[in-house]
Design an enzyme around this catalytic site. Structure first.
Site, PDB file in Angstrom:
ATOM      1  N   SER A 114       0.852  -1.009  -0.179  1.00 29.76           N
ATOM      2  CA  SER A 114      -0.065   0.088  -0.009  1.00 29.76           C
ATOM      3  C   SER A 114       0.737   1.083  -0.046  1.00 29.76           C
ATOM      4  O   SER A 114       1.757   1.305   0.883  1.00 29.76           O
ATOM      5  CB  SER A 114      -0.777   0.026   1.073  1.00 29.76           C
ATOM      6  OG  SER A 114      -1.877  -0.784   1.230  1.00 29.76           O
ATOM      7  N   HIS A 140      -3.199   0.950  -5.073  1.00 33.72           N
ATOM      8  CA  HIS A 140      -2.617  -0.250  -5.652  1.00 33.72           C
ATOM      9  C   HIS A 140      -3.005  -0.190  -6.921  1.00 33.72           C
ATOM     10  O   HIS A 140      -4.311  -0.209  -7.512  1.00 33.72           O
ATOM     11  CB  HIS A 140      -3.411  -1.568  -5.013  1.00 33.72           C
ATOM     12  CG  HIS A 140      -3.043  -1.426  -3.619  1.00 33.72           C
ATOM     13  ND1 HIS A 140      -1.978  -2.706  -3.751  1.00 33.72           N
ATOM     14  CD2 HIS A 140      -3.208  -1.366  -2.337  1.00 33.72           C
ATOM     15  CE1 HIS A 140      -1.685  -2.621  -2.239  1.00 33.72           C
ATOM     16  NE2 HIS A 140      -2.397  -1.954  -1.501  1.00 33.72           N
ATOM     17  N   HIS A 190      -6.112  -8.490  -1.951  1.00 30.77           N
ATOM     18  CA  HIS A 190      -6.287  -8.668  -0.326  1.00 30.77           C
ATOM     19  C   HIS A 190      -7.218  -9.494  -0.262  1.00 30.77           C
ATOM     20  O   HIS A 190      -8.478  -9.505  -0.894  1.00 30.77           O
ATOM     21  CB  HIS A 190      -6.498  -7.292   0.413  1.00 30.77           C
ATOM     22  CG  HIS A 190      -5.367  -6.384   0.080  1.00 30.77           C
ATOM     23  ND1 HIS A 190      -5.324  -5.412  -0.952  1.00 30.77           N
ATOM     24  CD2 HIS A 190      -4.195  -6.154   1.117  1.00 30.77           C
ATOM     25  CE1 HIS A 190      -4.304  -4.699  -0.887  1.00 30.77           C
ATOM     26  NE2 HIS A 190      -3.725  -5.066   0.399  1.00 30.77           N
ATOM     27  N   TYR A 195      -9.578  -9.313   2.095  1.00 28.30           N
ATOM     28  CA  TYR A 195     -10.798  -8.669   2.398  1.00 28.30           C
ATOM     29  C   TYR A 195     -11.539  -8.031   1.293  1.00 28.30           C
ATOM     30  O   TYR A 195     -12.604  -7.528   1.470  1.00 28.30           O
ATOM     31  CB  TYR A 195     -10.327  -7.430   3.489  1.00 28.30           C
ATOM     32  CG  TYR A 195      -9.322  -6.549   3.130  1.00 28.30           C
ATOM     33  CD1 TYR A 195      -9.882  -5.485   2.109  1.00 28.30           C
ATOM     34  CD2 TYR A 195      -8.190  -6.541   3.356  1.00 28.30           C
ATOM     35  CE1 TYR A 195      -8.757  -4.672   1.406  1.00 28.30           C
ATOM     36  CE2 TYR A 195      -7.069  -5.401   3.071  1.00 28.30           C
ATOM     37  CZ  TYR A 195      -7.622  -4.445   1.949  1.00 28.30           C
ATOM     38  OH  TYR A 195      -6.817  -3.480   1.463  1.00 28.30           O
ATOM     39  N   GLU A 196     -10.862  -8.087   0.182  1.00 32.03           N
ATOM     40  CA  GLU A 196     -11.745  -7.642  -0.979  1.00 32.03           C
ATOM     41  C   GLU A 196     -12.761  -8.551  -1.371  1.00 32.03           C
ATOM     42  O   GLU A 196     -13.545  -8.298  -2.093  1.00 32.03           O
ATOM     43  CB  GLU A 196     -10.569  -7.254  -2.127  1.00 32.03           C
ATOM     44  CG  GLU A 196      -9.660  -5.851  -1.929  1.00 32.03           C
ATOM     45  CD  GLU A 196      -8.911  -5.775  -2.944  1.00 32.03           C
ATOM     46  OE1 GLU A 196      -8.932  -5.281  -4.157  1.00 32.03           O
ATOM     47  OE2 GLU A 196      -7.412  -6.169  -2.634  1.00 32.03           O
ATOM     48  N   ALA A 250       2.587  -2.337   3.912  1.00 33.86           N
ATOM     49  CA  ALA A 250       2.494  -1.194   4.996  1.00 33.86           C
ATOM     50  C   ALA A 250       2.007  -1.919   6.249  1.00 33.86           C
ATOM     51  O   ALA A 250       1.224  -2.739   5.936  1.00 33.86           O
ATOM     52  CB  ALA A 250       1.334  -0.180   4.356  1.00 33.86           C
ATOM     53  N   MET A 276      -2.441  -6.707   6.567  1.00 37.11           N
ATOM     54  CA  MET A 276      -3.654  -7.517   6.254  1.00 37.11           C
ATOM     55  C   MET A 276      -3.418  -8.107   4.738  1.00 37.11           C
ATOM     56  O   MET A 276      -4.120  -8.281   3.876  1.00 37.11           O
ATOM     57  CB  MET A 276      -4.807  -6.597   5.715  1.00 37.11           C
ATOM     58  CG  MET A 276      -5.192  -5.766   7.192  1.00 37.11           C
ATOM     59  SD  MET A 276      -6.456  -4.429   6.703  1.00 37.11           S
ATOM     60  CE  MET A 276      -6.520  -3.395   7.998  1.00 37.11           C
ATOM     61  N   SER A 277      -2.014  -8.292   4.510  1.00 33.57           N
ATOM     62  CA  SER A 277      -1.252  -8.895   3.373  1.00 33.57           C
ATOM     63  C   SER A 277      -0.314  -9.960   3.657  1.00 33.57           C
ATOM     64  O   SER A 277       0.030 -10.400   4.640  1.00 33.57           O
ATOM     65  CB  SER A 277      -1.021  -7.770   2.621  1.00 33.57           C
ATOM     66  OG  SER A 277       0.013  -7.070   2.795  1.00 33.57           O
ATOM     67  N   ASN A 279       2.332   3.647  10.872  1.00 27.95           N
ATOM     68  CA  ASN A 279       1.378   4.068  11.791  1.00 27.95           C
ATOM     69  C   ASN A 279       1.814   3.153  12.979  1.00 27.95           C
ATOM     70  O   ASN A 279       2.315   2.142  12.909  1.00 27.95           O
ATOM     71  CB  ASN A 279       0.057   4.073  11.642  1.00 27.95           C
ATOM     72  CG  ASN A 279      -0.432   2.687  11.251  1.00 27.95           C
ATOM     73  OD1 ASN A 279      -0.387   2.212  10.348  1.00 27.95           O
ATOM     74  ND2 ASN A 279      -1.020   2.090  12.131  1.00 27.95           N
ATOM     75  N   HIS A 301      -6.575   5.112   6.331  1.00 28.81           N
ATOM     76  CA  HIS A 301      -5.822   4.786   5.112  1.00 28.81           C
ATOM     77  C   HIS A 301      -4.973   5.846   4.410  1.00 28.81           C
ATOM     78  O   HIS A 301      -3.833   5.956   3.859  1.00 28.81           O
ATOM     79  CB  HIS A 301      -6.569   4.352   3.953  1.00 28.81           C
ATOM     80  CG  HIS A 301      -5.999   3.451   2.735  1.00 28.81           C
ATOM     81  ND1 HIS A 301      -5.141   2.436   2.989  1.00 28.81           N
ATOM     82  CD2 HIS A 301      -6.121   3.680   1.537  1.00 28.81           C
ATOM     83  CE1 HIS A 301      -4.657   2.066   1.782  1.00 28.81           C
ATOM     84  NE2 HIS A 301      -5.438   2.790   0.719  1.00 28.81           N
TER      85      HIS A 301
HETATM   86  N1  HPA Z   1      -3.258  -2.295  10.959  1.00 31.20           N
HETATM   87  C1  HPA Z   1      -3.194  -3.386   9.770  1.00 31.20           C
HETATM   88  N2  HPA Z   1      -2.875  -3.172   8.604  1.00 31.20           N
HETATM   89  C2  HPA Z   1      -2.264  -1.907   8.312  1.00 31.20           C
HETATM   90  C3  HPA Z   1      -1.901  -1.170   9.716  1.00 31.20           C
HETATM   91  C4  HPA Z   1      -2.210  -1.405  10.772  1.00 31.20           C
HETATM   92  O1  HPA Z   1      -2.287  -0.394  11.902  1.00 31.20           O
HETATM   93  N3  HPA Z   1      -1.254   0.081   9.043  1.00 31.20           N
HETATM   94  C5  HPA Z   1      -1.019  -0.507   7.640  1.00 31.20           C
HETATM   95  N4  HPA Z   1      -1.560  -1.516   7.294  1.00 31.20           N
END
Ligand code: HPA
Length: 275
Positions: free
Chosen positions: A28, A59, A81, A83-84, A111, A209-210, A233, A245
């Site tokens: 991401s 993406h 992903h 989740y998509e 990310a 998540m990937s 983050n 995001h």
């Molecule tokens: N959690 C899950 N996925 C992420 C995060 C997060 O804090 N930051 C970037 N992708």
């Protein structure tokens, strides 16, 4: 599935005769790395038989072949992903196509939220291992014996020799080495603070998540895998702020220079070590 892979690879071979040695998946907000590819041949996913389109902002959905530091590479600018709502088979399809094209090494990037309190947003963390909490595995179902074994070993899911190479790359760039364990959750919600506390207890340093589906499929295929997490983050509940995001993409953009340098340095060392 095996036939579909051959068809996708066959199409790509009609566009270019580059035989890639290294594959790269850009996470991401990390797509701008493609500017570092020399002599790029760009193929939108929509043109490749059986490739699914990306739906997530940040993406692009393009496969790029070219050279990086003189090494023939194939780069996925954008990934799918779980989740998509895509089936796992579709999520790992591009990884399997890259293997069909001939890659030996796969570099996965993402990310991630930092759980380890020594991490800071902007850190690039080398994945030492992962914890799969997605509730699924891309190898569920009949095994495709042409691709790999029924029960793949995951003892070195992220190859030690590649981790050593990337540690050297950090040092060559004058950066502190950061390493950690990546926990993969399904998403698309960010985690709750209670979930983050749980993840810390079970040994996770970062969360996303990937990446894990591709890492599993790549290990099944016998590829050497390397993973790099961009800490965009601190994970939920660590700092008193909501996660978005937009912020993830903004931080990824801020570290792009360092991220690109690290990848190029790592690939240069891969070339020099000739393995
Ligand atoms: N959690 C899950 N996925 C992420 C995060 C997060 O804090 N930051 C970037 N992708």
């Amino acid at each position: 599935m095996y036939k579909k892979l051959k068809e996708a690879a066959q199409y790509i071979k009609t566009v270019t005769n580059v035989i890639p040695r290294v594959g790269l998946v850009l996470g991401s907000g990390l797509g701008a790395f493609v500017e570092r590819i020399q002599n790029p041949i760009v193929i939108p996913y929509g043109k490749i038989p059986h490739f699914k389109q990306c739906t997530v902002e940040g993406h692009e959905g393009r496969l790029i072949l070219g050279t990086i530091a003189g090494v023939p590479c194939v780069v996925l600018q954008g990934r799918l992903h779980v989740y998509e709502g895509h089936p796992m088979e579709d999520i790992v399809f591009p990884t399997r196509v890259m293997a069909t094209l001939g890659i030996e090494i796969l570099i996965l990037t993402n990310a991630a939220g930092g759980i380890n309190q020594t991490f800071r947003p902007g850190d690039l963390v080398l994945m030492e291992d992962h914890i799969n909490l997605m509730g699924h595995n891309p190898l569920v179902g009949p095994n495709i014996t042409e691709l790999g074994p029924r029960f793949p070993d995951m003892t070195e899911a992220y190859a030690k020799d590649l981790r050593n190479i990337f540690q050297k790359a950090y040092l060559n760039l004058g950066r502190e080495i950061k390493k950690g364990i990546y926990a993969a959750l399904l998403g698309p919600t960010y985690e709750t603070p209670a979930e983050i506390r749980m993840l810390r207890i079970i040994g996770a340093d970062m969360v996303g998540m990937s990446t894990v589906p591709e890492a599993i499929a790549a290990n099944h295929l016998g590829l050497k895998v390397c993973g790099i997490s961009c800490i965009t983050n601190m994970a939920a509940g660590i700092e008193q702020r909501a996660l978005s995001h937009e912020d993830v993409k903004e931080m990824a953009a801020k570290v792009m220079e360092h991220f690109s340098n690290l990848l190029c340095e790592g690939i240069t060392l891969i070339k020099e070590q000739k393995f």
